[in-house]
Design an enzyme around this catalytic site. Structure first.
Site, PDB file in Angstrom:
ATOM      1  N   THR A  27      21.654  36.556 106.634  1.00 24.21           N
ATOM      2  CA  THR A  27      22.545  37.225 105.582  1.00 24.21           C
ATOM      3  C   THR A  27      22.145  38.735 105.487  1.00 24.21           C
ATOM      4  OG1 THR A  27      22.638  35.447 104.115  1.00 24.21           O
ATOM      5  CG2 THR A  27      22.798  37.503 102.946  1.00 24.21           C
ATOM      6  N   THR A 105      17.389  33.362 105.777  1.00 25.48           N
ATOM      7  CA  THR A 105      16.378  32.698 104.767  1.00 25.48           C
ATOM      8  C   THR A 105      16.622  31.158 104.907  1.00 25.48           C
ATOM      9  OG1 THR A 105      17.830  32.699 102.982  1.00 25.48           O
ATOM     10  CG2 THR A 105      16.499  34.664 103.131  1.00 25.48           C
ATOM     11  N   ASP A 106      17.554  30.732 105.358  1.00 23.36           N
ATOM     12  CA  ASP A 106      17.773  28.943 105.190  1.00 23.36           C
ATOM     13  C   ASP A 106      16.702  28.261 106.086  1.00 23.36           C
ATOM     14  OD1 ASP A 106      19.881  29.414 103.879  1.00 23.36           O
ATOM     15  OD2 ASP A 106      21.384  28.854 105.340  1.00 23.36           O
ATOM     16  N   LYS A 177      11.636  27.874 100.990  1.00 21.74           N
ATOM     17  CA  LYS A 177      12.500  28.517 100.493  1.00 21.74           C
ATOM     18  C   LYS A 177      13.019  27.737  99.038  1.00 21.74           C
ATOM     19  CE  LYS A 177      17.532  29.819 100.843  1.00 21.74           C
ATOM     20  NZ  LYS A 177      18.661  30.199 101.486  1.00 21.74           N
TER      21      LYS A 177
HETATM   22  N1  ASP Z   1      22.699  31.067 105.952  1.00 21.65           N
HETATM   23  C1  ASP Z   1      21.927  32.407 105.800  1.00 21.65           C
HETATM   24  C2  ASP Z   1      20.817  32.419 107.050  1.00 21.65           C
HETATM   25  O1  ASP Z   1      19.883  31.580 106.972  1.00 21.65           O
HETATM   26  C3  ASP Z   1      21.194  32.649 104.635  1.00 21.65           C
HETATM   27  C4  ASP Z   1      20.215  33.789 104.378  1.00 21.65           C
HETATM   28  O2  ASP Z   1      20.006  34.567 105.232  1.00 21.65           O
HETATM   29  O3  ASP Z   1      20.011  34.311 103.305  1.00 21.65           O
HETATM   30  O4  ASP Z   1      21.007  32.978 108.105  1.00 21.65           O
END
Ligand code: ASP
Length: 359
Positions: A27, A105-106, A177
């Site tokens: 993200t 973050t995922d 997470k």
């Molecule tokens: N879908 C995104 C990822 O993990 C979510 C994020 O970065 O917060 O790349």
């Protein structure tokens, strides 16, 4: 007093600190695509750095763009490529103060655990960070997290692979997470974070400090590992199907202290069959906090008696990656068992039994 001294030291340092920023997507690097009406990675590393309000002062940031991935698309080979990139960067620039990896973050907890095991004794911080909102959005947490991560990589007296997010520093193998929307996406699963960012970088005891050890790059993973969550009604035959597919290691997330059903849909029989066919079974806990203790309940003992190993207080993410890392080296049962119970990078903080008898 110490806060002021270290703030003044960081501001007055004459030689710039040198940090390499490796971007992988997520993200933090995402843009809104009007065609799909959804976010997808798209910001270049330069655009990401331009989102920072005032640049990075006395820190030279070397840029490396590795992937443009939503981390939901990260695969084990991406972990290998990332660890190899870190090795190459180290060989090219041994004078680096630290490395920052911007990442979605995922699956950041999986990637941070993978790098923790594959790159040991790095002697300096390897800091993962990301954001809940793309860095170019005015209220994004990206610029702040990135500045914090670069600050820790440049100046923090820490030599661990960690995640810096929302002002906290978490060990790469002890983090999950927990929140989809909040800026506070990550928590450390006991013990507490390694530190926090305030006017100073406040670091707690128990962390590995900067050192001059020779880094160990051991970049091998066996992908044939599975993570299975137990739920009421789970049919034990699934374990044998997984085995038939060629998987060599299975982490079973049991209930509570690592408990599994022992009456209807009992799993222990399938566990012993899997173990006798050379598959390694590790039991972790579905709970975020606490540990698997296969001695506490009958429904845990049967798993141990069937040949399962305990993940102790490792997170399921760390247990899965560790099993993949171990099986990339050996499938000799005694060695696998010994390595699984050995703490390599702070992934196990409670080894043993809780001692609870109910008495
Ligand atoms: N879908 C995104 C990822 O993990 C979510 C994020 O970065 O917060 O790349």
């Amino acid at each position: 007093m110490s806060i002021l001294i270290s703030l003044v030291k960081a501001l007055s340092q004459s030689d710039p600190a040198k940090v390499c920023l490796i971007t992988t997507g997520g993200t933090i690097s995402s843009v809104y695509d009007p065609q799909t009406a959804a976010l997808r990675p798209g910001l270049s590393v330069t655009a990401l750095l331009e989102s920072l309000p005032k640049g990075m002062g006395n820190v030279e940031v070397v840029q490396r763009e590795l992937f443009q991935l939503d981390s939901a698309n990260a695969q084990p080979h991406h972990w290998l490529e990332l660890a190899s990139a870190i090795r190459d960067i180290h060989e090219e620039m041994p004078d680096l103060n630290g490395i920052v990896v911007s990442h979605g973050t995922d699956t950041m907890a999986y990637s941070a655990a993978a790098v923790s095991f594959m790159v040991r004794d790095f002697g300096r911080p390897i800091v993962f960070t990301g954001a809940q909102i793309p860095a170019t959005v005015p209220w994004s947490d990206g610029p702040r997290n990135l500045i914090d991560a670069i600050r820790v990589a440049a100046f923090g007296d820490i030599a661990e692979t960690c995640i810096v997010f929302n002002g906290e520093i978490h060990r790469g193998t002890r983090v999950k997470k927990l929140r989809v929307n909040s800026y506070d996406a990550f928590d450390s699963m006991d013990p507490t974070p390694l530190g926090v960012l305030a006017r100073d970088i406040i670091l707690y005891e128990g962390r590995k400090k900067r050192n001059n050890l020779v880094p160990k790059f051991d970049i091998r993973i066996n992908n044939n590992v599975w993570l299975l969550k137990v739920f009421p009604g789970l049919q034990p035959q699934i374990l044998l199907k997984i085995l038939d597919m060629g998987y060599q290691g299975i982490v079973i997330e049991g209930f509570g202290a690592g408990n599994i059903p022992s009456e209807e849909n009992a799993i222990a029989g399938a566990i012993s069959q899997a173990v006798s066919q050379g598959c390694f079974i590790v039991i972790s806990s579905q709970c975020a906090f606490g540990q698997a203790d296969l001695s506490m309940y009958e429904v845990g003992r049967i798993a141990a008696e069937a040949g399962a190993m305990s993940a102790y207080d490792m997170t399921s993410e760390a247990a899965l990656i560790k099993l993949a890392w171990i099986l990339g080296r050996t499938t000799e049962p005694d060695q696998v068992r010994e390595m699984m119970a050995t703490d390599y990078v702070g992934e196990i903080t409670f080894l043993g039994q809780s001692g609870y008898t109910g008495a």
